[in-house]
Design an enzyme around this catalytic site. Structure first.
Site, PDB file in Angstrom:
ATOM      1  CG  ASP A  12      11.673 -53.883  -8.409  1.00 25.73           C
ATOM      2  OD1 ASP A  12      11.651 -54.811  -7.725  1.00 25.73           O
ATOM      3  OD2 ASP A  12      11.248 -52.679  -8.070  1.00 25.73           O
ATOM      4  CG  HIS A  29      13.004 -63.938  -5.369  1.00 28.10           C
ATOM      5  ND1 HIS A  29      13.251 -62.660  -5.633  1.00 28.10           N
ATOM      6  CD2 HIS A  29      12.647 -63.945  -3.817  1.00 28.10           C
ATOM      7  CE1 HIS A  29      12.976 -61.768  -4.635  1.00 28.10           C
ATOM      8  NE2 HIS A  29      12.328 -62.578  -3.670  1.00 28.10           N
ATOM      9  CG  LEU A 124      29.537 -58.999 -19.939  1.00 31.42           C
ATOM     10  CD1 LEU A 124      29.023 -57.765 -20.793  1.00 31.42           C
ATOM     11  CD2 LEU A 124      28.144 -59.853 -19.871  1.00 31.42           C
TER      12      LEU A 124
HETATM   13  C1  IPE Z   1      15.746 -52.561  -5.511  1.00 29.89           C
HETATM   14  O1  IPE Z   1      14.716 -53.380  -5.491  1.00 29.89           O
HETATM   15  C2  IPE Z   1      16.716 -53.574  -5.249  1.00 29.89           C
HETATM   16  C3  IPE Z   1      16.953 -54.598  -6.174  1.00 29.89           C
HETATM   17  C4  IPE Z   1      16.760 -54.775  -7.366  1.00 29.89           C
HETATM   18  C5  IPE Z   1      18.219 -55.408  -5.710  1.00 29.89           C
HETATM   19  P1  IPE Z   1      13.508 -52.840  -4.308  1.00 29.89           P
HETATM   20  O2  IPE Z   1      12.340 -53.638  -4.849  1.00 29.89           O
HETATM   21  O3  IPE Z   1      14.368 -53.196  -3.156  1.00 29.89           O
HETATM   22  O4  IPE Z   1      13.301 -51.423  -4.072  1.00 29.89           O
HETATM   23  P2  IPE Z   1      11.894 -50.493  -3.476  1.00 29.89           P
HETATM   24  O5  IPE Z   1      11.993 -51.147  -2.383  1.00 29.89           O
HETATM   25  O6  IPE Z   1      10.938 -51.040  -4.258  1.00 29.89           O
HETATM   26  O7  IPE Z   1      12.506 -49.058  -3.946  1.00 29.89           O
HETATM   27  C1  IPE Z   2      13.669 -57.903  -7.203  1.00 30.50           C
HETATM   28  O1  IPE Z   2      12.291 -58.153  -7.087  1.00 30.50           O
HETATM   29  C2  IPE Z   2      14.798 -58.593  -6.335  1.00 30.50           C
HETATM   30  C3  IPE Z   2      15.080 -58.148  -5.313  1.00 30.50           C
HETATM   31  C4  IPE Z   2      14.906 -56.836  -4.633  1.00 30.50           C
HETATM   32  C5  IPE Z   2      15.860 -59.174  -4.403  1.00 30.50           C
HETATM   33  P1  IPE Z   2      11.335 -57.918  -5.778  1.00 30.50           P
HETATM   34  O2  IPE Z   2      11.690 -58.921  -4.694  1.00 30.50           O
HETATM   35  O3  IPE Z   2      11.952 -56.595  -5.359  1.00 30.50           O
HETATM   36  O4  IPE Z   2       9.854 -57.848  -6.314  1.00 30.50           O
HETATM   37  P2  IPE Z   2       8.655 -57.210  -6.061  1.00 30.50           P
HETATM   38  O5  IPE Z   2       9.331 -55.686  -6.205  1.00 30.50           O
HETATM   39  O6  IPE Z   2       8.360 -57.064  -4.489  1.00 30.50           O
HETATM   40  O7  IPE Z   2       7.640 -57.552  -7.020  1.00 30.50           O
HETATM   41 MG    MG Z   3      10.892 -54.590  -5.650  1.00 29.23          MG
END
Ligand code: IPE
Ligand code: IPE
Ligand code: MG
Length: 224
Positions: A12, A29, A124
């Site tokens: 995240d 990303h 792995l």
């Molecule tokens: C969780 O992250 C999903 C992934 C890392 C793929 P999100 O960014 O979607 O989660 P919330 O919305 O902060 O809980």
């Molecule tokens: C995690 O990073 C990747 C996915 C959920 C696809 P985020 O896109 O949730 O990044 P933040 O949480 O908005 O910083």
């Molecule tokens: Mg996120």
């Protein structure tokens, strides 16, 4: 010392990493994908880690703007196409969890192709969670048991899941302290580690430090 066989990561913070630099979320990303590669290679070199499960796209992530969702789909397709040599070089077997049904035919073909190409790799096993939601996984599993008239027990339900294994250590990056519908069943006795580091900045070095911390924890599994 605890043995780390199965590591799971909620990757995240990509969006915030880019925003901090005044860039579009998509840049985060792109950088995040490089971290996926680095961490996967690193885990393939750690003998005791047999399985690495990564949360890449949740059942809730479809709520994001269409442009971002489309970008993520393209990025995933590009990654799976380009990284085949990495999977082969480091002996990584690629698998997925989650319901692949809503993805495009093209993307599903790339996914199937990489699974087939890497199926005999043994260093792995990497599971990437795609359109994954733990509640959806459990509902699908229960329905499959009901359909086959199999009694629901801890064992039959576990075996009907996309990921029928327990997690030793779960890491979430970016300072959020929640599961966001990830592996609710499988983390019953996992150790948790939360780091403020945003996923694009997460490194093999930091992973090693977290593993050291995990090694020295006392896991009791309900015993004394
Ligand atoms: C969780 O992250 C999903 C992934 C890392 C793929 P999100 O960014 O979607 O989660 P919330 O919305 O902060 O809980
Ligand atoms: C995690 O990073 C990747 C996915 C959920 C696809 P985020 O896109 O949730 O990044 P933040 O949480 O908005 O910083
Ligand atoms: Mg996120």
């Amino acid at each position: 010392m605890n043995k780390l066989e199965h590591l799971a990561i909620i990757m995240d913070g990509n969006g915030r990493w880019a925003k901090k630099r005044g860039w579009n979320r998509t840049k985060g990303h792109e950088k995040g994908v490089e971290t996926v590669r680095d961490i996967t290679i690193h885990c393939s070199k750690i003998e005791e880690i047999k399985t690495l499960t990564l949360y890449a796209f949740s059942t809730e992530n479809w709520k994001r703007p269409k442009l971002e969702v489309n970008f993520l789909m393209k990025l995933l397709e590009r990654y799976l196409k380009n990284e085949e040599p990495t999977y082969m070089k480091y002996g990584v077997k690629f698998e997925t969890i989650g319901d692949l049904e809503p993805f495009s035919k093209g993307l599903r073909k790339v996914i199937d192709n990489l699974k087939e190409k890497t199926k005999n790799n043994t260093n792995l096993k990497q599971y990437i969670a795609l359109n994954y939601g733990s509640q959806d996984e459990i509902v699908r599993a229960v329905n499959s048991l009901v359909k086959e008239n199999i009694e629901v027990t801890t064992d039959t339900l576990t075996n009907a899941l996309d990921l029928p294994y327990s997690i030793d250590l779960l890491i979430r990056t970016s300072g959020e302290h929640r599961l966001s519908n990830f592996l609710l069943w499988q983390v019953a006795y996992s150790e948790f580690f939360f780091t403020d580091t945003l996923w694009p900045d997460f490194s093999p070095n930091e992973l090693d430090t977290i593993i050291d911390n995990f090694k020295n924890r006392e896991r009791k599994f309900g015993g004394i």
